[in-house]
Design an enzyme around this catalytic site. Structure first.
Site, PDB file in Angstrom:
ATOM      1  N   HIS A 117       3.765  -8.071  11.504  1.00 37.70           N
ATOM      2  CA  HIS A 117       3.773  -6.720  10.436  1.00 37.70           C
ATOM      3  C   HIS A 117       4.347  -5.564  11.178  1.00 37.70           C
ATOM      4  O   HIS A 117       4.241  -5.279  12.401  1.00 37.70           O
ATOM      5  CB  HIS A 117       2.079  -6.447  10.214  1.00 37.70           C
ATOM      6  CG  HIS A 117       2.171  -5.383   9.240  1.00 37.70           C
ATOM      7  ND1 HIS A 117       2.036  -5.285   8.068  1.00 37.70           N
ATOM      8  CD2 HIS A 117       2.078  -3.953   9.462  1.00 37.70           C
ATOM      9  CE1 HIS A 117       2.014  -4.410   7.370  1.00 37.70           C
ATOM     10  NE2 HIS A 117       1.953  -3.334   8.459  1.00 37.70           N
TER      11      HIS A 117
ATOM     12  N   LYS B  53      -5.369  -7.188   5.674  1.00 40.89           N
ATOM     13  CA  LYS B  53      -4.531  -8.203   5.021  1.00 40.89           C
ATOM     14  C   LYS B  53      -4.337  -9.204   5.788  1.00 40.89           C
ATOM     15  O   LYS B  53      -4.297 -10.430   5.572  1.00 40.89           O
ATOM     16  CB  LYS B  53      -3.407  -7.210   4.478  1.00 40.89           C
ATOM     17  CG  LYS B  53      -3.363  -6.492   3.376  1.00 40.89           C
ATOM     18  CD  LYS B  53      -1.831  -6.195   2.756  1.00 40.89           C
ATOM     19  CE  LYS B  53      -0.960  -5.279   3.808  1.00 40.89           C
ATOM     20  NZ  LYS B  53      -1.516  -3.854   3.854  1.00 40.89           N
TER      21      LYS B  53
ATOM     22  N   ARG C  23      -3.118   5.681  -1.661  1.00 38.95           N
ATOM     23  CA  ARG C  23      -2.650   6.392  -0.633  1.00 38.95           C
ATOM     24  C   ARG C  23      -1.089   6.873  -0.915  1.00 38.95           C
ATOM     25  O   ARG C  23      -0.778   7.786  -0.206  1.00 38.95           O
ATOM     26  CB  ARG C  23      -2.582   5.872   0.689  1.00 38.95           C
ATOM     27  CG  ARG C  23      -4.162   5.591   1.319  1.00 38.95           C
ATOM     28  CD  ARG C  23      -4.133   4.534   2.416  1.00 38.95           C
ATOM     29  NE  ARG C  23      -3.413   4.957   3.678  1.00 38.95           N
ATOM     30  CZ  ARG C  23      -2.804   4.054   4.209  1.00 38.95           C
ATOM     31  NH1 ARG C  23      -2.958   2.622   4.002  1.00 38.95           N
ATOM     32  NH2 ARG C  23      -1.983   4.233   5.243  1.00 38.95           N
TER      33      ARG C  23
ATOM     34  N   SER D 139      -5.899  -0.795   6.722  1.00 39.26           N
ATOM     35  CA  SER D 139      -5.047  -1.400   5.607  1.00 39.26           C
ATOM     36  C   SER D 139      -4.192  -2.831   6.225  1.00 39.26           C
ATOM     37  O   SER D 139      -4.183  -3.896   5.787  1.00 39.26           O
ATOM     38  CB  SER D 139      -4.000  -0.434   5.247  1.00 39.26           C
ATOM     39  OG  SER D 139      -2.920  -1.134   4.209  1.00 39.26           O
TER      40      SER D 139
ATOM     41  N   ASP E   6      -7.920  -3.147  -0.485  1.00 37.79           N
ATOM     42  CA  ASP E   6      -6.785  -2.526   0.252  1.00 37.79           C
ATOM     43  C   ASP E   6      -5.534  -2.474  -0.823  1.00 37.79           C
ATOM     44  O   ASP E   6      -4.732  -1.515  -0.771  1.00 37.79           O
ATOM     45  CB  ASP E   6      -6.365  -3.516   1.437  1.00 37.79           C
ATOM     46  CG  ASP E   6      -5.112  -2.839   2.242  1.00 37.79           C
ATOM     47  OD1 ASP E   6      -5.099  -1.687   2.457  1.00 37.79           O
ATOM     48  OD2 ASP E   6      -3.968  -3.433   2.082  1.00 37.79           O
TER      49      ASP E   6
END
Length: 437
Positions: free
Chosen positions: A82, A187, A168, A183, A161
């Site tokens: 990520h 996930k 957001r 967040s 989320d």
């Protein structure tokens, strides 16, 4: 318990209990708490901050707002990566096929564009027909057949989320360490992985512009992953200038394919190989990161990684002919060169302004219901440290709207900082958090 009381509590700098966090998250997910109240709480949290206990509770509540999946039927380790996002950051499109071609499984649940950054899902959806909204059953089938799957959050996976993420983006509550950590990790922990490689950006184009903040976020995410029984490492990487030569969805798909062909910008190629190497190491495919890097280079050189990307596109209903025919991707009708008005060395860029300029052209969202124009884009011709003379092209803008071009061009022109003296090149990987070697 009432949402308005919890908004006031956070506004006044008090700490929430786990029960209060769960009330907010579950109530908003079910539609019992409206956008305007959740927006107010997010802004209060952004300003006042969240404690580690609150971040842990928020992550847990978002994680368990949907299904926590597993893949016992798939052999070997499941590994994901990520990135906290930046301008031109398209490494997911490159490393997922590399790592899948190397024998690991990559179940990647990604997001859409957030703030000034582009989203992996938006880039993939520039490919005609590409379906990022697979059901869990379809996701499992794709993973089983080709070792990688790139999807968005479904109704089953971290639905809290998904709603909060979109909110957001349009309420200017993105750049907060606690909200970012919750967040990302909700996930990633929901997707059935064994290990996670984190690419935490720092610099003028990152959410965490200060390096110390990036390190703190990295430490928090690595700690969260380990607390949940996952192996994790974080690389702190440079975002003082765009990654690669292009920003914009179709353009980034093309640039990703070029890297998988063994070509493309050196910084993008090097970072994609480095992240792949760590994924191979954490996934126990190789005994060291160096061995992982060599394997990644081999898979690109042999064409196996590109073939894997082609297979993945086809399995997710995309037009795999884009691999050999870039004209099948959406393209902007017009282009405009932005030329230098100065002589000297390029010392720095206000990288975030490039992302905002791209969004202005239609390549990002101002409201959560906005659609993306995948054909618009920016090509960057100069890097920090380059010697530049007046009249040289700095950026080529690919656009569809003359009205939008004017504002974007001003932002771009004002985002270059020059020096009379040479400046050293930027170090791509600045720090490592959670060194496991």
């Amino acid at each position: 318990m009432r949402a308005v009381d919890l908004i006031r509590k956070k506004r006044d700098s008090h700490e929430h209990s786990g029960e209060e966090i769960n009330f907010l998250v579950s109530g908003y997910t079910r539609g019992e708490i409206p956008d305007y109240q959740m927006s107010a709480w997010l802004m209060a949290a952004w300003i006042r901050g969240l404690s580690r206990a609150e971040i842990a509770s928020l992550t847990e509540a978002m994680l368990h707002s949907g299904e926590v999946i597993s893949f016992p039927e798939l052999p070997g380790k499941k590994v994901d990566k990520h990135s906290t996002g930046g301008v031109g950051d398209k490494t997911s499109l490159i490393l997922a096929p590399i790592v899948a071609a190397g024998g690991l499984h990559v179940p990647m649940i990604s997001g859409r564009g957030l703030g000034h950054t582009g989203g992996t899902l938006d880039k993939l959806e520039a490919i005609p027909g590409f379906n990022t909204a697979l059901s869990l059953a379809e996701f499992r089938r794709v993973l089983r057949e080709c070792g990688m799957g790139l999807i968005g959050q479904t109704a089953e996976i971290a639905p809290a989320d998904k709603k909060i993420y979109a909110l957001r983006d349009v309420t200017s509550t993105v750049e907060n360490i606690g909200l970012i950590c919750a967040s990302i990790m909700s996930k990633k922990l929901a997707e059935g992985i064994d290990a996670l490689v984190l690419d935490v950006k720092t610099g003028s184009g990152a959410f965490m512009q200060k390096e110390d903040d990036a390190v703190r976020l990295a430490e928090l995410m690595v700690e969260t992953a380990r607390r949940m029984g996952k192996t994790a490492v974080a690389l702190i990487t440079d975002m003082d200038q765009p990654l690669g030569r292009f920003a914009g969805h179709s353009h980034e798909v093309i640039e990703s394919i070029e890297v998988l062909r063994g070509r493309g910008a050196a910084d993008l190629r090097d970072l994609s190989l480095e992240l792949s190497a760590w994924m191979f190491f954490l996934g126990e495919r190789t005994k060291s990161v160096d061995e992982g890097r060599a394997l990644a280079e081999k898979l690109v050189a042999s064409g196996e990684a590109l073939k894997k990307f082609e297979q993945g596109i086809a399995l997710q209903s995309g037009d795999a002919r884009v691999i050999d025919n870039y004209e099948l991707l959406p393209q902007a009708r017009n282009r405009q060169k932005i030329e230098s008005r100065s002589n000297g060395y390029l010392a720095a860029t206000n990288c975030m302004e490039f992302g905002i300029a791209l969004a202005t052209l239609g390549g990002g969202r101002e409201k959560k219901e906005d659609t993306i124009d995948p054909g618009v884009g920016l090509e960057f011709h100069k890097r920090i440290g380059d010697r530049i003379t007046t009249g040289e092209t700095l950026v080529t803008v690919f656009y569809n709207s003359d009205a939008k071009l004017a504002e974007a061009a001003v932002r771009i022109e004002n985002s270059f900082i020059f020096s009379d003296q040479p400046v050293p090149p930027k170090k791509l990987v600045r720090h490592l958090v959670g060194d496991l070697q």
